[in-house]
Scaffold this active site. Sequence first.
Site, PDB file in Angstrom:
ATOM      1  N   SER A  95       0.825  -1.196   0.000  1.00 49.33           N
ATOM      2  CA  SER A  95       0.000   0.000   0.000  1.00 49.33           C
ATOM      3  C   SER A  95       0.871   1.262   0.000  1.00 49.33           C
ATOM      4  O   SER A  95       1.562   1.534  -0.978  1.00 49.33           O
ATOM      5  CB  SER A  95      -0.959  -0.039   1.194  1.00 49.33           C
ATOM      6  OG  SER A  95      -1.967   0.923   1.084  1.00 49.33           O
ATOM      7  N   ASP A 163     -10.430  -5.047  -3.604  1.00 51.83           N
ATOM      8  CA  ASP A 163      -9.839  -3.870  -2.968  1.00 51.83           C
ATOM      9  C   ASP A 163     -10.518  -2.622  -3.537  1.00 51.83           C
ATOM     10  O   ASP A 163     -10.510  -2.418  -4.754  1.00 51.83           O
ATOM     11  CB  ASP A 163      -8.335  -3.836  -3.254  1.00 51.83           C
ATOM     12  CG  ASP A 163      -7.608  -2.702  -2.549  1.00 51.83           C
ATOM     13  OD1 ASP A 163      -8.270  -1.793  -2.011  1.00 51.83           O
ATOM     14  OD2 ASP A 163      -6.363  -2.728  -2.537  1.00 51.83           O
ATOM     15  N   HIS A 190      -7.897  -5.594   0.231  1.00 49.86           N
ATOM     16  CA  HIS A 190      -6.673  -4.830   0.488  1.00 49.86           C
ATOM     17  C   HIS A 190      -5.848  -5.587   1.521  1.00 49.86           C
ATOM     18  O   HIS A 190      -5.838  -5.247   2.714  1.00 49.86           O
ATOM     19  CB  HIS A 190      -7.046  -3.435   0.992  1.00 49.86           C
ATOM     20  CG  HIS A 190      -5.920  -2.449   0.947  1.00 49.86           C
ATOM     21  ND1 HIS A 190      -5.436  -1.929  -0.234  1.00 49.86           N
ATOM     22  CD2 HIS A 190      -5.172  -1.893   1.932  1.00 49.86           C
ATOM     23  CE1 HIS A 190      -4.457  -1.079   0.027  1.00 49.86           C
ATOM     24  NE2 HIS A 190      -4.262  -1.053   1.337  1.00 49.86           N
TER      25      HIS A 190
END
Length: 218
Positions: A95, A163, A190
């Site tokens: 991320s 996600d 995610h």
Amino acid sequence: MRILCLHGMGTNSKVLEMQTSALRHQLSHSQSHKYEYVDGGEPMPPAPGIEAFIGQDESLAYYHPHSAKSILTAIDDLWEYIAEEGPFDGVLGFSQGASLAAMIIARAHHSDPPPFQFAIFFCAGLPYCEKSLSAGEVKFLRAEATQGPVIHVPTAHIFGKKDPDVSYSKAMTELCHPWGRVLLDHGAGHEIPRVPVETVDDMARAVEKVVTKAVIGQ
């Protein structure tokens, strides 16, 4: 190989170790890597679902995503860390960590050798344009604004179709040279799945392909 590992926003290195435990175990059967973790320096509320694992005082980020100064400081700090503690063979980012890794590589895209020989991006956020940041503007770096790829090392792009931010992960692929890209949709959200074993195997194979590309150069 030495792999620098960068966590997501609102987590920390211990969380990333936990997230990657199954993958690292699977990779240990075929490849020997040393994983080195660096915590972000900015306090940040815990990411959704992380509250049960870390306290408020343990929840970190590398930068505040709406502050050009914070983002530039994070790039400079990691750049200095790599110069002092490197060289590293590769980088693994989740991320925000993937976004920061991409900004380091983009800054050095004319450097030889590059700061990393390969990159592994999980649920990547988009990097920001450093030129815009220097002018005080927070603006994503997108392929349509660049003259060709800005990341020329082999890259693994591992993300999940569930996600809500998967569009950023897909946009990241367009910043990377096609010859070195390996894409995998694990079908989840995610996260870095630890089950089922078939998904972990798929992720390990994607990483192995990228490492092989980095070693043999094709």
